[in-house]
Design a protein around this motif. Structure first.
Motif, PDB file in Angstrom:
ATOM      1  N   PHE A  76     -28.397   0.449 -19.288  1.00 32.38           N
ATOM      2  CA  PHE A  76     -29.440  -0.492 -18.882  1.00 32.38           C
ATOM      3  C   PHE A  76     -29.213  -1.899 -19.422  1.00 32.38           C
ATOM      4  O   PHE A  76     -30.132  -2.726 -19.408  1.00 32.38           O
ATOM      5  N   GLY A  77     -28.016  -2.196 -19.883  1.00 32.53           N
ATOM      6  CA  GLY A  77     -27.740  -3.510 -20.445  1.00 32.53           C
ATOM      7  C   GLY A  77     -28.082  -4.650 -19.509  1.00 32.53           C
ATOM      8  O   GLY A  77     -28.544  -5.706 -19.951  1.00 32.53           O
ATOM      9  N   ASP A  78     -27.924  -4.437 -18.214  1.00 30.50           N
ATOM     10  CA  ASP A  78     -28.219  -5.483 -17.238  1.00 30.50           C
ATOM     11  C   ASP A  78     -29.722  -5.655 -16.993  1.00 30.50           C
ATOM     12  O   ASP A  78     -30.132  -6.574 -16.286  1.00 30.50           O
ATOM     13  N   GLN A  79     -30.542  -4.806 -17.601  1.00 33.73           N
ATOM     14  CA  GLN A  79     -31.996  -4.900 -17.439  1.00 33.73           C
ATOM     15  C   GLN A  79     -32.681  -5.515 -18.663  1.00 33.73           C
ATOM     16  O   GLN A  79     -33.886  -5.748 -18.647  1.00 33.73           O
ATOM     17  N   LEU A  80     -31.912  -5.747 -19.722  1.00 34.69           N
ATOM     18  CA  LEU A  80     -32.522  -6.143 -20.988  1.00 34.69           C
ATOM     19  C   LEU A  80     -33.010  -7.588 -21.019  1.00 34.69           C
ATOM     20  O   LEU A  80     -33.674  -7.989 -21.967  1.00 34.69           O
ATOM     21  N   GLY A 109     -31.351  11.609 -19.563  1.00 31.57           N
ATOM     22  CA  GLY A 109     -32.045  12.719 -18.927  1.00 31.57           C
ATOM     23  C   GLY A 109     -32.656  12.426 -17.569  1.00 31.57           C
ATOM     24  O   GLY A 109     -33.236  13.317 -16.952  1.00 31.57           O
ATOM     25  N   ARG A 110     -32.572  11.199 -17.077  1.00 30.18           N
ATOM     26  CA  ARG A 110     -33.058  10.821 -15.750  1.00 30.18           C
ATOM     27  C   ARG A 110     -32.052   9.885 -15.110  1.00 30.18           C
ATOM     28  O   ARG A 110     -31.404   9.111 -15.803  1.00 30.18           O
ATOM     29  N   PRO A 111     -31.950   9.908 -13.800  1.00 30.41           N
ATOM     30  CA  PRO A 111     -31.041   8.967 -13.140  1.00 30.41           C
ATOM     31  C   PRO A 111     -31.443   7.515 -13.384  1.00 30.41           C
ATOM     32  O   PRO A 111     -32.627   7.167 -13.351  1.00 30.41           O
ATOM     33  N   ARG A 112     -30.462   6.693 -13.634  1.00 33.56           N
ATOM     34  CA  ARG A 112     -30.685   5.261 -13.859  1.00 33.56           C
ATOM     35  C   ARG A 112     -31.486   4.646 -12.718  1.00 33.56           C
ATOM     36  O   ARG A 112     -32.393   3.847 -12.948  1.00 33.56           O
ATOM     37  N   GLU A 113     -31.166   5.026 -11.498  1.00 32.27           N
ATOM     38  CA  GLU A 113     -31.813   4.441 -10.328  1.00 32.27           C
ATOM     39  C   GLU A 113     -33.323   4.654 -10.355  1.00 32.27           C
ATOM     40  O   GLU A 113     -34.089   3.767  -9.978  1.00 32.27           O
ATOM     41  N   GLU A 114     -33.770   5.838 -10.786  1.00 32.49           N
ATOM     42  CA  GLU A 114     -35.208   6.120 -10.872  1.00 32.49           C
ATOM     43  C   GLU A 114     -35.881   5.214 -11.903  1.00 32.49           C
ATOM     44  O   GLU A 114     -36.964   4.690 -11.673  1.00 32.49           O
ATOM     45  N   VAL A 115     -35.236   5.069 -13.037  1.00 32.51           N
ATOM     46  CA  VAL A 115     -35.796   4.254 -14.117  1.00 32.51           C
ATOM     47  C   VAL A 115     -35.896   2.797 -13.676  1.00 32.51           C
ATOM     48  O   VAL A 115     -36.937   2.156 -13.849  1.00 32.51           O
ATOM     49  N   GLY A 122     -42.905  -2.713 -11.480  1.00 34.68           N
ATOM     50  CA  GLY A 122     -43.821  -3.246 -12.471  1.00 34.68           C
ATOM     51  C   GLY A 122     -44.329  -2.219 -13.467  1.00 34.68           C
ATOM     52  O   GLY A 122     -45.249  -2.492 -14.227  1.00 34.68           O
ATOM     53  N   LYS A 123     -43.746  -1.033 -13.438  1.00 28.13           N
ATOM     54  CA  LYS A 123     -44.169   0.023 -14.353  1.00 28.13           C
ATOM     55  C   LYS A 123     -43.355  -0.025 -15.641  1.00 28.13           C
ATOM     56  O   LYS A 123     -42.374  -0.756 -15.747  1.00 28.13           O
ATOM     57  N   ARG A 124     -43.780   0.771 -16.585  1.00 26.18           N
ATOM     58  CA  ARG A 124     -43.082   0.911 -17.861  1.00 26.18           C
ATOM     59  C   ARG A 124     -42.448   2.312 -17.872  1.00 26.18           C
ATOM     60  O   ARG A 124     -43.076   3.282 -18.285  1.00 26.18           O
ATOM     61  N   PRO A 125     -41.203   2.426 -17.395  1.00 30.24           N
ATOM     62  CA  PRO A 125     -40.598   3.751 -17.279  1.00 30.24           C
ATOM     63  C   PRO A 125     -40.328   4.394 -18.642  1.00 30.24           C
ATOM     64  O   PRO A 125     -40.049   3.704 -19.622  1.00 30.24           O
ATOM     65  N   GLU A 126     -40.451   5.711 -18.659  1.00 33.89           N
ATOM     66  CA  GLU A 126     -40.052   6.503 -19.819  1.00 33.89           C
ATOM     67  C   GLU A 126     -39.001   7.496 -19.369  1.00 33.89           C
ATOM     68  O   GLU A 126     -39.035   7.978 -18.231  1.00 33.89           O
ATOM     69  N   PHE A 127     -38.065   7.798 -20.270  1.00 36.83           N
ATOM     70  CA  PHE A 127     -36.994   8.719 -19.925  1.00 36.83           C
ATOM     71  C   PHE A 127     -36.425   9.332 -21.193  1.00 36.83           C
ATOM     72  O   PHE A 127     -36.374   8.692 -22.242  1.00 36.83           O
TER      73      PHE A 127
END
Length: 156
Positions: A76-80, A109-115, A122-127
């Motif tokens: 997720f480095g590109d999302q930081l 534990g979850r696909p990156r695309e879902e997160v 606009g949500k706060r994903p948890e994984f």
């Protein structure tokens, strides 16, 4: 996601080791790093032993949490620039006595695309990031699950 290659992996490893002093204190080392997976090693050091001569639980926790955290950077480095990664919950199980060098293998534990889709909405994903702890010979000694969130940066 931007292209991930050996150079990117080396940059993430170097940056991680440079910015997390306790990881250096314990002498943790990367063995493998790719999006969604990280393998790190805790060398056997008497200064890190517990009362029975194996690695202290705190050292093993740091190994597991560090492996999980490095996945955040590689995946997720590109999302930081728009979200702050934070661990929310950790569980650790001890299944066998650990002795010698320890290895932690962490997996997303979850696909990156879902997160990322949740973040886009606009949500706060948890994984979860699942971590297997094992000795040099491959004996599994425990598991750690770290639940991470990407908290949207709402500045601006």
């Amino acid at each position: 996601m931007t292209a991930f290659n050996a150079e990117t992996a080396e940059q993430i490893k170097a940056g991680f080791l440079a910015t997390v002093p306790f990881v250096r204190t314990l002498g943790l080392r990367f063995e493998e790093l790719e999006p969604g997976r990280s393998v790190m090693r805790l060398p056997d050091e008497p200064a890190h032993h517990n009362h029975i001569g194996g690695p202290h639980a705190g050292a093993m926790f740091t190994l597991a949490e560090s492996a999980s955290g490095s996945i955040i950077l590689s995946t997720f480095g590109d999302q930081l620039d728009r979200a702050v990664p934070l661990p929310t919950t950790v569980t650790q199980t001890f299944e066998k006595v650990a002795m010698g060098d320890m290895v932690a293998e962490a997996r997303l534990g979850r696909p990156r695309e879902e997160v990322v889709a949740e973040l886009d909405a606009g949500k706060r994903p948890e994984f979860p990031v699942e971590v297997e702890l094992r000795t040099e010979d491959g004996t599994v000694t425990g598991h750690v699950t770290v639940i991470w969130t990407l908290k949207p940066d709402r500045k601006g």
